[in-house]
Design an enzyme around this catalytic site. Structure first.
Site, PDB file in Angstrom:
ATOM      1  N   GLU A 432      11.184  -7.480  -5.019  1.00 40.15           N
ATOM      2  CA  GLU A 432      10.760  -6.140  -4.618  1.00 40.15           C
ATOM      3  C   GLU A 432      11.740  -5.575  -3.580  1.00 40.15           C
ATOM      4  O   GLU A 432      11.864  -6.089  -2.482  1.00 40.15           O
ATOM      5  CB  GLU A 432       9.349  -6.229  -4.017  1.00 40.15           C
ATOM      6  N   ASP A 505       6.561  -8.821  -1.369  1.00 37.55           N
ATOM      7  CA  ASP A 505       5.961  -8.967  -0.048  1.00 37.55           C
ATOM      8  C   ASP A 505       4.514  -9.409  -0.211  1.00 37.55           C
ATOM      9  O   ASP A 505       3.878  -9.120  -1.221  1.00 37.55           O
ATOM     10  CB  ASP A 505       5.975  -7.626   0.706  1.00 37.55           C
ATOM     11  N   ASP A 507       1.772  -8.259   0.636  1.00 35.28           N
ATOM     12  CA  ASP A 507       0.864  -7.180   1.030  1.00 35.28           C
ATOM     13  C   ASP A 507       0.325  -6.478  -0.219  1.00 35.28           C
ATOM     14  O   ASP A 507       0.592  -6.897  -1.343  1.00 35.28           O
ATOM     15  CB  ASP A 507       1.576  -6.188   1.964  1.00 35.28           C
ATOM     16  N   ASP A 509       0.993  -3.575  -1.612  1.00 38.26           N
ATOM     17  CA  ASP A 509       2.032  -3.063  -2.509  1.00 38.26           C
ATOM     18  C   ASP A 509       2.625  -4.185  -3.352  1.00 38.26           C
ATOM     19  O   ASP A 509       2.842  -4.034  -4.551  1.00 38.26           O
ATOM     20  CB  ASP A 509       3.177  -2.443  -1.686  1.00 38.26           C
TER      21      ASP A 509
END
Ligand code: 28F
Length: 648
Positions: A432, A505, A507, A509
């Site tokens: 990402e 990541d 998280d 997203d």
């Protein structure tokens, strides 16, 4: 031979006992295995007999009870097993059924399962042979018959008459033998799933499941059978019409199918069953089904002028876009033939003819009667054909450019390839963001690890058609980097990488990007998931420095453990991959010897398929919930260098 007590000796009964002993010696021959799978098989054997009775028109309620000691009781309200003396040897018929090994095991020498379907009692004696005890209670002709066997059927109690009754039916209670099975604990979900499936396949049949270990229960009852099954599989999709239900009989083979097209899904899923048992690998019945559907669509399209004389026929795959179907057929035992390693594929040639004839005729009728719906379905198929044509062109263009020769940037994206082409070893990290991509480029082992940075959000492939999918740069670069095509043309042998690792990541997203990528792989490269080649990387959340030592923590709990009673501690929280140094990323996430990967697997097909739709379809709420709960796919941890060598 084992010691016997309380046995009514005849020549025959000695034979009988030897028979059951054979089951205990080689249980695998009869129930496949002695692990949890084999254990649950005992329940299926008994339930199948109750189902057979219901299929013959006797009884419509089956109750399954799991007791706290993991004994199981199955009851039906059929006619009850006949209780008179059996003509072969003068023993009570139930004793013949439960203490005679019926000719031939249910598993052939390759361990494949032969379906009984339609013949009572073949497996009852096998269950008895593998149980600590088994009790038979029969309500029939106004009387209650009771008999108990124990120690694998070696001890046979004299039958008792327990009094009068106005009911009819059979009750079997048994406790699997802990000396035979590696586990004797029943799994509620496994039992529930199988019973639910049976209830769907036999309309009107009610199956109650009661678990007395924790007072859980379920009741499965579907008045509309597979029509409700197909609706449940498409619950999160937009149905174009009410399911088409087709049934009929041809040359002794009975066929039921439910067909439903959805507008916001372009995948197909066809689930097939033979004698109520799932045929995971399809077979002749599925071939007949597909042939019939293709012919019916093309013939109808020509009849209404949607296809002109000069137009080529629509292809099967175009006609199956957005299709969900259940095919359930019953085949007499003498015609049954199974193929393949796991015997999950029907080989019976007559099944193709039967399904093809019945589905073709009824589908033509359906399309003629429901003209509006037929028009919509044919237009969709024509549009799919156009999209396929566009996709083919795009693929041809992509094929012109071979990997290893330098490819234009737009086809391979920003791929940082490994030094050597070695599909058996190489790893592709889908990363990402450009900045994390840069760190990964520096931190990787450049001999065998490739980095493909992905910018922005990957496309939601669940909601759009193939030709649009192919307009997305990220997707195109993934397809070309992997180098094995996609969709129907996907060829896993051409895959350039041994592992494809999604690295985002930790998280929301990141979880979303994982989901989008998994959806893409699920829809267009399913085989990669089936082959266990798709992984999710797990970067740590914290770095902890205590004195001169560095530690990493993946959860808050781990963090607390590491800190312990130390007081001079420095904690760094990684907000994203980009915050890690190249060394940190290598140590924690890239190095095969130290990282942890999550291997993505598929559960039951219908389940996985529905789940992808919930995640990626139009309904926002279930998706949000899912993302908050993070990865749902099954886990398998700890891949190290050693197991890489195993792969070769
Ligand atoms: C809980 C499990 O096993 N149910 C069964 C029947 C009914 C008949 C039957 C079974 C007779 C001679 C084989 C009754 N009346 N539930 C069950 N329900 N088996 S098993 O017959 C077996 C044959 O040998 C039955 C008339 N015909 C058949």
């Amino acid at each position: 031979m084992a010691k016997q007590t309380n046995v009514q000796y005849t020549e025959e009964s000695i034979q009988v006992l030897e028979g059951l002993e054979a089951v205990r010696k080689r249980p695998g021959m009869y129930i496949g295995s002695t692990d949890a799978r084999g254990l649950h098989h005992l329940v299926w054997e008994i339930v199948d007999n109750a189902i057979d009775e219901a299929l013959q028109g006797f009884g419509a309620l089956i109750t399954v009870k799991i007791y706290p000691d993991n004994s199981v009781e199955v009851s039906d309200n059929g006619r009850g097993i006949p209780t008179g003396k059996h003509k072969s040897n003068g023993l009570p018929t139930p004793q013949v059924i439960f203490n005679t090994l019926h000719a031939g095991g249910k598993f052939d020498s390759n361990g494949g399962y032969k379906v009984s379907g339609g013949l009572h009692g073949v497996g009852s004696s096998v269950v008895n042979a593998l149980s600590e005890y088994l009790e038979v209670t029969i309500h029939r002709e106004g009387k209650i018959y009771y008999q108990k066997y124990s120690n694998g059927g070696k001890n046979i109690e004299k039958p008792k008459w327990l009094g009068d009754t106005r009911k009819t039916g059979t009750i079997i209670k048994f406790k699997p033998d802990g000396k035979i099975f590696s586990s004797t604990i029943f799994d509620y979900k496994t039992v529930a799933t199988r019973l639910k499936e049976s209830a769907y396949l036999i309309k009107g049949l009610k199956i109650d499941l009661i678990d007395l270990r924790n007072n859980q229960s379920d009741s499965f009852h579907y008045e509309h059978g597979i029509v409700e099954f197909v609706k449940s599989l498409t619950a999160s999709k937009k149905a174009i019409h009410e399911p088409a239900f087709i049934s009929g009989e041809f040359n002794g083979i009975y066929i039921e199918t439910a067909i439903l097209y959805c507008s916001n899904s372009y995948s197909e899923s066809v689930l097939s069953f033979v004698n109520n048992i799932r045929t995971h690998d399809g077979g002749t019945h599925e071939v007949g089904f597909r042939t019939a559907l293709t012919r019916a669509f093309n013939d109808h399209a020509r009849m209404i002028g949607a296809l002109k004389d000069k137009d080529p026929n629509m292809e099967g795959a175009d006609i199956r876009e957005g299709l969900t179907a259940i095919i359930s057929i019953r085949v007499p035992e003498n015609l049954l033939q199974f193929e393949g390693q796991t015997k999950n594929k029907l080989g019976t040639p007559d099944a193709k003819t039967a399904v093809e004839n019945i589905v073709y005729e009824n589908m033509r009728f359906f399309m003629a009667e429901k003209g509006e719906i037929a028009n919509t379905l044919i237009n969709n198929a024509l549009r799919a054909a156009k999209a396929r044509e566009a996709a083919r062109k795009a693929r041809d263009e992509a094929r012109m450019v071979k990997q290893k020769t330098s490819k234009p940037a737009n086809l391979l994206g920003k791929l940082i390839p490994p030094q050597f082409a070695n599909p058996k070893v190489n790893e592709l990290f889908l990363v990402e963001g450009d900045s994390a991509g840069g760190t990964a480029k520096q931190g990787r082992d450049s001999v065998f690890q490739a980095i493909l940075p992905l910018r922005g959000k990957v496309l939601n492939t669940e909601k759009i058609k193939i030709d649009e999918v192919l307009k997305n740069e990220e997707i195109v670069s993934i397809i070309n980097t992997i180098g094995a095509g996609f969709g129907q043309d996907f060829d896993i042998n051409k895959c350039n990488y041994n592992r494809i690792i999604i690295m985002t990541d930790a998280d929301t997203d990141g979880a979303h990007i994982q989901t989008l990528l998994l959806t893409f792989f699920f829809r267009y490269m399913t085989e990669l998931i089936e082959a266990g080649k798709i992984y999710i990387a797990t970067p740590p959340l914290y770095k902890v420095v205590i004195k001169a030592n560095t530690y990493y923590a993946w959860t808050d709990e781990e963090l607390r453990e590491i800190i312990g009673h130390h007081n001079n501690v420095s904690i760094q929280r990684f907000k994203g991959l980009g915050e890690m140094s190249t060394e940190q990323l290598w140590e924690t996430t890239l190095d095969p010897a130290r990282r942890t990967l999550i291997q993505v697997k598929l559960g039951e097909y219908g389940v996985a398929d529905n789940r992808v739709s919930v995640l990626m379809g139009d309904d926002v709420e279930p998706r949000r919930e899912w993302i908050e709960n993070n990865v749902v796919f099954d886990f398998e941890d700890n891949f190290t260098l050693e197991d890489k060598e195993d792969d070769e």
